[in-house]
Design a protein around this motif. Structure first.
Motif, short mmCIF file in Angstrom:
data_model
loop_
_atom_site.label_atom_id
_atom_site.label_comp_id
_atom_site.label_asym_id
_atom_site.label_seq_id
_atom_site.Cartn_x
_atom_site.Cartn_y
_atom_site.Cartn_z
N ARG A 119 0.84 -1.19 0.00
CA ARG A 119 0.00 0.00 0.00
C ARG A 119 0.88 1.25 0.00
O ARG A 119 2.10 1.18 0.25
CB ARG A 119 -0.91 0.01 1.23
CG ARG A 119 -1.84 -1.20 1.29
CD ARG A 119 -2.45 -1.35 2.65
NE ARG A 119 -3.70 -0.63 2.77
CZ ARG A 119 -4.33 -0.41 3.93
NH1 ARG A 119 -3.79 -0.83 5.06
NH2 ARG A 119 -5.48 0.23 3.95
N VAL A 120 0.28 2.39 -0.29
CA VAL A 120 1.00 3.66 -0.32
C VAL A 120 0.21 4.71 0.45
O VAL A 120 -0.95 4.50 0.82
CB VAL A 120 1.21 4.18 -1.77
CG1 VAL A 120 1.84 3.12 -2.65
CG2 VAL A 120 -0.10 4.67 -2.38
N ARG A 121 0.86 5.84 0.69
CA ARG A 121 0.16 7.07 1.05
C ARG A 121 0.38 8.03 -0.11
O ARG A 121 1.45 8.05 -0.73
CB ARG A 121 0.67 7.67 2.35
CG ARG A 121 0.35 6.82 3.58
CD ARG A 121 0.63 7.58 4.86
NE ARG A 121 0.57 6.73 6.02
CZ ARG A 121 -0.54 6.37 6.66
NH1 ARG A 121 -1.70 6.81 6.21
NH2 ARG A 121 -0.49 5.58 7.71
N GLN A 122 -0.61 8.82 -0.42
CA GLN A 122 -0.49 9.79 -1.50
C GLN A 122 -0.34 11.19 -0.93
O GLN A 122 -0.92 11.53 0.10
CB GLN A 122 -1.71 9.71 -2.42
CG GLN A 122 -1.79 8.37 -3.16
CD GLN A 122 -2.92 8.31 -4.15
OE1 GLN A 122 -4.00 8.83 -3.93
NE2 GLN A 122 -2.68 7.66 -5.28
N SER A 123 0.46 12.00 -1.62
CA SER A 123 0.78 13.33 -1.14
C SER A 123 0.87 14.30 -2.30
O SER A 123 1.27 13.93 -3.40
CB SER A 123 2.12 13.31 -0.38
OG SER A 123 2.54 14.60 -0.04
N VAL A 208 2.22 0.01 4.53
CA VAL A 208 2.42 1.20 3.70
C VAL A 208 3.92 1.39 3.53
O VAL A 208 4.62 1.78 4.47
CB VAL A 208 1.79 2.46 4.35
CG1 VAL A 208 2.08 3.69 3.50
CG2 VAL A 208 0.30 2.26 4.53
N LEU A 209 4.42 1.11 2.33
CA LEU A 209 5.86 1.09 2.12
C LEU A 209 6.35 2.11 1.10
O LEU A 209 7.53 2.15 0.78
CB LEU A 209 6.30 -0.32 1.69
CG LEU A 209 5.99 -1.44 2.69
CD1 LEU A 209 6.44 -2.79 2.14
CD2 LEU A 209 6.66 -1.16 4.03
N SER A 210 5.43 2.93 0.59
CA SER A 210 5.83 3.92 -0.41
C SER A 210 4.94 5.16 -0.30
O SER A 210 3.79 5.06 0.15
CB SER A 210 5.72 3.33 -1.82
OG SER A 210 6.13 4.25 -2.81
N THR A 211 5.49 6.29 -0.69
CA THR A 211 4.71 7.52 -0.79
C THR A 211 4.66 7.94 -2.25
O THR A 211 5.70 8.03 -2.90
CB THR A 211 5.32 8.66 0.06
OG1 THR A 211 5.27 8.28 1.44
CG2 THR A 211 4.54 9.96 -0.12
N GLN A 212 3.47 8.17 -2.73
CA GLN A 212 3.27 8.55 -4.13
C GLN A 212 2.82 10.00 -4.19
O GLN A 212 1.85 10.40 -3.56
CB GLN A 212 2.21 7.66 -4.78
CG GLN A 212 2.00 7.99 -6.26
CD GLN A 212 0.68 7.47 -6.79
OE1 GLN A 212 -0.34 7.58 -6.12
NE2 GLN A 212 0.71 6.92 -7.99
#
Length: 311
Positions: A119-123, A208-212
């Motif tokens: 999963r990611v978090r978006q910014s 959550v291993l990435s930020t997009q």
């Protein structure tokens, strides 16, 4: 187990942070190979940017205008690791990204290839608040990739997603299933669908291993090229479940046609839907109708539909 990290770039300023996030991984640096592939000519590298770039193992150039799929394929061919991880130049990883994925990847006995996502978090930017984890529901074993992604797709930020910057794959799969260099958009979805159809096993971690970053300059997803999107769907027609097909056409090319105010595009998309004699699901219909909004308005709406957390 050595990992080759392939980062295609147009020399966006965020590239420095993307590379830095690879250096911060909790696995040994000797087990990581960093390959940056610029879709530019070597003469385009700004000396000021070059001075800021953290150490990389290989800096390659496509010559310019080749596209991200070509850059990724070039990086894969250069790689020597048993695993390949893809990272877009405007995204960045959590420090434990590779460690957590390798633990799962190495426990899976799959002769036809392994793909590990997360999963990611978006910014919208480094200083901005980030979204809740995306997707809200992870891909489950036994699901069909295109049905997971497109069928009854939610119009919310938590919609079903498999992002390129989360992917860790075994190198043999990356070599035998190259990215389609002829596609103008949907290259990531195309790659995943073809990989699964070739027999690859796909697993998506809850972590959550990435930020997009969303809305980055030059993003393909920001364009209104409805025809490329529709033609890609047509290439899969008869292969996908009919409901999946109409939901995709409603939520993707129809939205782009509406965004671009293309009457011809709207007509062609509606004709495809009518030909299947299926009613699109509510979610894709709402996504398609969102094409009447500007991209800025749409991004604001999506961010506001989910709780946000600070960095």
């Amino acid at each position: 187990m050595k990992v080759s990290v392939v980062i295609p770039t147009m020399f966006r300023s965020e590239l420095v942070e993307a590379i830095a996030s690879v250096h911060k991984q909790t696995i040994s640096r000797t087990e990581v190979e960093i390959i940056v592939v610029a879709d530019r000519a070597s003469s385009d590298l700004d000396p000021a940017l070059a001075a800021q770039l953290p150490a990389v193992d290989h800096l390659l150039f496509t010559g310019g205008g080749a596209g991200a799929p070509t850059a990724r394929n070039l990086g894969v061919r250069q790689s020597v690791g048993e695993w390949v991880a893809f990272l877009d130049d405007d995204d960045f990883w959590a420090p434990t990204k590779l460690e957590e994925q390798l633990k799962i990847a190495e426990s899976i006995d799959a002769r036809n290839g392994v793909i590990i996502s997360s999963r990611v978090r978006q910014s919208k930017g480094v200083a901005d608040t980030q979204s809740a984890p995306v997707p809200a529901r992870c891909f489950q074993a036994g699901e069909v990739v295109e049905r997971y992604l497109f069928e009854a797709r939610s119009p919310s930020l938590g919609r079903s997603s498999l992002f390129t910057s989360t992917l860790l794959v075994d190198r043999q799969l990356a070599l035998s299933n190259p990215w389609n260099e002829s596609l103008k958009r949907h290259q990531d979805w195309d790659w995943l669908i073809r990989a699964q159809k070739s027999g690859a096993t796909l697993h998506q971690l809850n972590s959550v291993l990435s930020t997009q970053r969303v809305g980055s300059h030059g993003s393909i997803s920001a364009s209104t090229d409805w025809l490329s999107s529709l033609n890609w769907a047509r290439s899969w027609k008869g292969t996908w479940n009919p409901q999946t097909y109409v939901d995709f056409v409603s939520g993707q090319p129809l939205r782009y046609a509406l965004q671009g105010r293309s009457l011809a595009g709207v007509r062609q998309c509606l004709a495809e839907i009518l030909a299947e004699r299926r009613v699109p699901s509510v979610g894709p219909m709402l996504i398609g109708a969102a094409g009447l909004m500007s991209r800025t308005q749409l991004e604001r709406l999506l961010v506001n539909t989910r709780p946000r957390r600070n960095h």
